[in-house]
Design an enzyme around this catalytic site. Structure first.
Site, short mmCIF file in Angstrom:
data_model
loop_
_atom_site.label_atom_id
_atom_site.label_comp_id
_atom_site.label_asym_id
_atom_site.label_seq_id
_atom_site.Cartn_x
_atom_site.Cartn_y
_atom_site.Cartn_z
N CYS A 197 16.27 39.18 36.54
CA CYS A 197 17.62 38.81 36.07
C CYS A 197 18.33 40.09 35.63
O CYS A 197 18.98 40.13 34.60
CB CYS A 197 17.57 37.75 34.98
SG CYS A 197 16.49 38.13 33.62
N ASP A 237 8.37 36.55 39.43
CA ASP A 237 9.60 36.61 38.62
C ASP A 237 9.33 37.56 37.46
O ASP A 237 8.93 37.14 36.38
CB ASP A 237 9.91 35.18 38.13
CG ASP A 237 11.23 35.11 37.39
OD1 ASP A 237 12.18 35.79 37.79
OD2 ASP A 237 11.31 34.36 36.39
C1 SAM Z 1 11.37 36.88 33.51
S1 SAM Z 1 10.05 36.29 32.56
C2 SAM Z 1 9.47 34.92 33.51
C3 SAM Z 1 10.34 33.72 33.39
C4 SAM Z 1 9.73 32.49 34.04
N1 SAM Z 1 9.43 32.72 35.43
C5 SAM Z 1 10.69 31.31 33.94
O1 SAM Z 1 11.38 30.99 34.89
O2 SAM Z 1 10.71 30.70 32.86
C6 SAM Z 1 8.81 37.48 32.85
C7 SAM Z 1 7.49 37.11 32.26
O3 SAM Z 1 6.52 38.08 32.71
C8 SAM Z 1 5.50 38.13 31.75
N2 SAM Z 1 4.73 39.36 32.01
C9 SAM Z 1 4.97 40.62 31.62
N3 SAM Z 1 4.03 41.44 32.06
C10 SAM Z 1 3.16 40.70 32.78
C11 SAM Z 1 1.96 40.96 33.48
N4 SAM Z 1 1.47 42.21 33.55
N5 SAM Z 1 1.32 39.93 34.08
C12 SAM Z 1 1.80 38.69 34.00
N6 SAM Z 1 2.92 38.36 33.34
C13 SAM Z 1 3.60 39.36 32.74
C14 SAM Z 1 6.25 38.09 30.44
O4 SAM Z 1 5.40 37.64 29.40
C15 SAM Z 1 7.39 37.12 30.75
O5 SAM Z 1 7.08 35.83 30.29
#
Ligand code: SAM
Length: 402
Positions: free
Chosen positions: A328, A273
């Site tokens: 999203c 996600d």
């Molecule tokens: C759309 S949000 C996830 C929402 C979560 N799945 C939920 O339902 O509550 C995307 C997330 O990806 C994380 N993110 C960004 N770059 C990333 C990376 N390289 N590895 C892991 N997570 C990452 C961000 O910190 C953020 O919390």
């Protein structure tokens, strides 16, 4: 030594406590500011809308005006029932508000369709076990979705809101409010009893919590690169999940792009996600807005990051395992193009063959709750709509063949 400078036509001095204004400078140092410096900054929300108007009017044609007004209007929520609380009582309370469990209602409606339609009857007899793939349109009833997930929504056109959940005597909260469309990727993941599950970008944890509601995860690895957001994930688990369940959740804060190198060919199910342009947030909130000028580079790099994360998810899945990619955002570049590119790279660079699954049954199954885009080439997209103002939510399911 104190530094001197000019800002906004006034002079300032850098003192130990910060900038100190000095008023007007001597006449010989006064200058006429350039228009670019004095021009008021364009809010990031406006930049987002301009960007969307330019791109989405082409992508969605005449549909864009309706999506646009919905994006700018109040979003609807769903109440995900916490099976670790008194779930029956919570469901009753939510029903008293006139909300319905959309997952249950959709399946009930599908059963009705099957009874009424000989074609559906035939299809469900043909389709056993309930695996979905692109060569065959699956029957509604054989649609494989994660079990035990209950989420209440108000029906189309009803804009009532849920009150915040209250803790029970043990301090556990009875439901979690979220965009109900964000459950669709979890439902599509179709977690089975005993599965090893990876949630690669997990914080703040709505989908992690939904994954746990299935009661099927033997072990769940919940990762997010952001330590502060991972903290929120821990706090969500504390408020909703008993310790013996959260003991099976391994929370990490790694860069998900490297996951495939650490734990390869491991998981039965992987949820990817990814971070995206969060379209609804971007047109509504200045705070933490990815369209702010300072974050231009980050925004431009998003499709690359998304593709790397999806590729890492594919590598982490075991052969035969299933991966759901979700955003999203309405952007085709962040959705279908990322999927296409990741599938291509998995094949060419890692000799991994990946099949994109047909999720059109989701569109039929949940059409009473969500407005779906009809023309996605790969995956499904929930469009914001004034009568069902959920989403945007894109989700695409990939099966790793070997
Ligand atoms: C759309 S949000 C996830 C929402 C979560 N799945 C939920 O339902 O509550 C995307 C997330 O990806 C994380 N993110 C960004 N770059 C990333 C990376 N390289 N590895 C892991 N997570 C990452 C961000 O910190 C953020 O919390």
């Amino acid at each position: 030594m104190a530094a001197l400078g000019a800002r906004g036509g006034l002079w300032w001095r850098l003192a130990p406590g910060g900038l100190v204004g000095l008023g007007l400078p001597p006449r010989r140092y006064r200058y006429k500011e350039k228009w670019a410096e004095t021009a008021s900054k364009i809010p990031a929300t406006r930049l987002a809308l301009q960007n969307f108007d330019m791109n989405y009017s082409v992508q969605f044609g005449s549909l864009w005006s309706s999506i646009r007004i919905s994006l700018l209007s109040e979003q609807k929520y769903g109440a995900l029932v916490n099976n670790f609380s008194d779930a029956d009582r919570i469901s009753q309370d939510l029903e008293l508000l006139n909300a319905v469990d959309f997952v249950y209602e959709s399946q009930k409606a599908a059963q009705q369709v099957q009874c009424d339609s000989p074609v559906e009857q035939e299809r469900s007899e043909e389709t056993a076990p309930p695996e979905i793939h692109s060569e065959q349109t699956p029957s509604l009833l054989s649609t494989a979705i994660s079990p035990n997930i209950k989420c209440y929504t108000f029906s189309k056109g009803d804009i009532s809101r849920f009150p915040p959940a209250r803790p029970d005597v043990l301090g556990t909260l009875g439901y979690y409010l979220l965009d109900a469309a964000s459950l669709l990727p979890v439902l599509a993941l179709n977690v089975q009893p005993g599965d090893l599950v990876l949630d690669l970008c997990a914080a703040p944890g709505g989908k992690t919590l939904a994954l746990l509601q299935t009661g099927c995860c033997r072990q769940l690895a919940a990762n997010d690169i952001s330590a502060s957001r991972s903290k929120r994930l821990r706090s969500v688990l504390r408020s909703y999940v008993p310790t013996e369940i959260s003991a099976n959740v391994r929370i990490t804060s790694c860069d998900g792009r490297n996951w495939g190198e650490v734990e390869r060919d491991t998981y039965n199910r992987v949820l990817v996600d990814v971070p995206c342009t969060t379209d609804r947030h971007s047109v509504m909130e200045e705070d933490n807005n990815i369209f702010s000028r300072m974050r231009l580079k980050e925004r431009q790099m998003l499709p690359m990051l998304q593709m790397q994360l999806l590729l890492a998810g594919l590598l982490a899945a075991r052969p035969g395992g299933e991966v759901v990619y979700s955003t999203c955002s309405l952007s085709q570049l962040q959705n279908e193009y990322v999927v296409e590119r990741a599938v291509e790279l998995a094949e060419t660079q890692y000799n991994i063959s990946v099949r994109v699954e047909d999720l059109s049954c989701f569109r039929r199954l949940f059409q009473d709750t969500f407005a779906f885009f009809e023309d996605c080439r790969l995956g499904e997209l929930v469009l914001p709509h004034l009568t069902a103002n959920f989403g945007p939510m894109y989700f695409c399911k990939l099966r790793r063949e070997h």
